[in-house]
Design an enzyme around this catalytic site. Structure first.
Site, PDB file in Angstrom:
ATOM      1  N   ASN A 188       0.824  -1.218   0.000  1.00  0.00           N
ATOM      2  CA  ASN A 188       0.000   0.000   0.000  1.00  0.00           C
ATOM      3  C   ASN A 188       0.854   1.263   0.000  1.00  0.00           C
ATOM      4  OD1 ASN A 188       0.977   0.101   2.613  1.00  0.00           O
ATOM      5  ND2 ASN A 188      -1.021   0.338   3.597  1.00  0.00           N
ATOM      6  N   GLY A 243       6.595   1.430   2.078  1.00  0.00           N
ATOM      7  CA  GLY A 243       7.261   0.966   0.869  1.00  0.00           C
ATOM      8  C   GLY A 243       7.378   2.094  -0.148  1.00  0.00           C
ATOM      9  N   TYR A 272      -8.093 -11.328  -3.452  1.00  0.00           N
ATOM     10  CA  TYR A 272      -8.441 -12.601  -4.067  1.00  0.00           C
ATOM     11  C   TYR A 272      -7.561 -12.845  -5.278  1.00  0.00           C
ATOM     12  CZ  TYR A 272     -12.517 -11.777  -1.156  1.00  0.00           C
ATOM     13  OH  TYR A 272     -13.333 -11.509  -0.078  1.00  0.00           O
ATOM     14  N   LYS A 297      -4.226  -3.771  13.245  1.00  0.00           N
ATOM     15  CA  LYS A 297      -5.096  -4.341  12.208  1.00  0.00           C
ATOM     16  C   LYS A 297      -4.281  -5.083  11.148  1.00  0.00           C
ATOM     17  CE  LYS A 297      -9.069  -1.178  12.377  1.00  0.00           C
ATOM     18  NZ  LYS A 297      -9.811  -0.112  11.653  1.00  0.00           N
ATOM     19  N   ALA A 332       6.753 -12.998   8.478  1.00  0.00           N
ATOM     20  CA  ALA A 332       7.910 -12.259   8.965  1.00  0.00           C
ATOM     21  C   ALA A 332       7.582 -11.716  10.344  1.00  0.00           C
ATOM     22  CB  ALA A 332       8.253 -11.125   8.002  1.00  0.00           C
ATOM     23  N   TYR A 351       2.970  -2.965  17.902  1.00  0.00           N
ATOM     24  CA  TYR A 351       3.814  -3.782  17.027  1.00  0.00           C
ATOM     25  C   TYR A 351       4.198  -5.093  17.711  1.00  0.00           C
ATOM     26  CZ  TYR A 351       7.701  -4.966  13.885  1.00  0.00           C
ATOM     27  OH  TYR A 351       8.539  -5.603  13.001  1.00  0.00           O
TER      28      TYR A 351
END
Length: 310
Positions: free
Chosen positions: A35, A39, A65, A93, A116, A147
């Site tokens: 998203n 990144g 999907y 979430k 991870a 976290y």
């Protein structure tokens, strides 16, 4: 050998982009799901004309999907305090709803899936070094807990999907990792020190500098992830460098490598910041035949070169 279709969530991030490169080099089809919160398209720019690479802008807290997926690496989650604390509920979430969505995708495709996880599941450890059978010392109410506890819950979900649905799962606990493609503003110690040193700014150490971490270069981690996916192991397995280094020693090493005139200054240690962190990697050695091979000076120099050029 049949070409595999591999989905990497968080594939445009620091670790994910290096993993995508390795998987493409091994002639797989790679779907990069990200998203772009932490990144960057810059990290995957080099792959955009590769017919085996596909980028999908998607948040894993929403269902995704897709058919004909062989393997999933679930790396999606902000990993530095400055990012995961900026929206702690979203972080939780991602580690719960997002993980359930990725597990559901794996179940639908009968795909192998790797989570991870993180050394943060050990919290501020009372046992040193940390072995996989140590349950940790985590504050469930602190600023880091979105976290820490999120990743602990993700491990729970993975194990329950294995028990309830016989899903082929793998869990790795990643210790401090550094290298090219790190985000400049992520607040992590290696990128902080390098950028401050390159600018000849004061290098900021939180605490008295005696607290320790163990740093592995990104190439070593990617090798461990690949070996884990190919193995019969479920995990969790620690992936990290067992060589321990104090923050003061790291700062001095960065100053030397950058020929910087920076001074070191000290500030108060944040709440729940671990004093010591070092993995026991006996299990990774015996199960995966894996250990880190890139020495700190070589890895730091490559990372310094990246920040110098970017």
């Amino acid at each position: 050998m049949k070409k595999k279709t591999i989905l990497v969530s968080g594939g445009a991030g620091f670790i994910g982009s290096h993993l995508c490169e390795r998987l493409l080099n091994e002639n797989n089809k790679v779907i990069c799901l990200d998203n772009l919160f932490t990144g960057s398209l810059k990290n995957i720019e080099v792959f955009k004309n590769d017919n085996n690479f596909e980028f999908v802008n998607h948040d894993i807290t929403k269902p995704y999907y897709r058919d004909c997926i062989d393997e999933i690496y679930n790396l999606a989650c902000p990993a530095s305090p400055i990012h995961y604390q900026s929206n702690p509920i979203k972080t939780v979430k991602t580690c719960t709803i997002g993980v359930i969505n990725m597990l559901g995708l794996a179940k639908k495709n009968n795909a192998k899936i790797l989570q991870a996880s993180t050394s943060e599941v050990y919290g501020d450890p009372e046992i040193h070094p940390q072995k996989e059978d140590y349950n940790g010392n985590v504050n469930p109410h602190g600023y880091r807990s979105c976290y820490d506890e999120g990743k602990r819950c993700a491990e729970t979900l993975f194990m329950d999907y294995k028990r309830e649905h016989s899903l082929n799962i793998k869990i790795v606990r990643i210790f401090n990792t550094y290298g090219p493609n790190m985000t400049k503003n992520d607040g992590r110690v290696v990128s902080n020190f390098i950028l401050q040193a390159l600018n000849n700014d004061n290098i900021t150490i939180y605490g008295d500098g005696s607290q320790t971490r163990s740093f592995q270069f990104i190439d070593d981690l990617v090798e461990g992830l690949i070996k884990m996916m190919k193995s019969d192991s479920v995990g969790p397995i620690n992936l990290g460098n067992p060589i321990e280094l104090s923050m003061k020693d790291l700062a001095n090493k960065v100053i030397k490598l950058t020929n910087s005139s920076s001074d070191i200054i000290y500030k108060e240690l944040p709440e729940d910041d671990p004093k010591r962190r070092r993995p026991d990697i006996s299990l990774a050695k015996s199960t995966l035949d894996w250990k880190p091979i890139v020495d700190l000076e070589t890895g730091l120099q490559e990372t310094i070169n990246y920040f110098t050029q970017s």
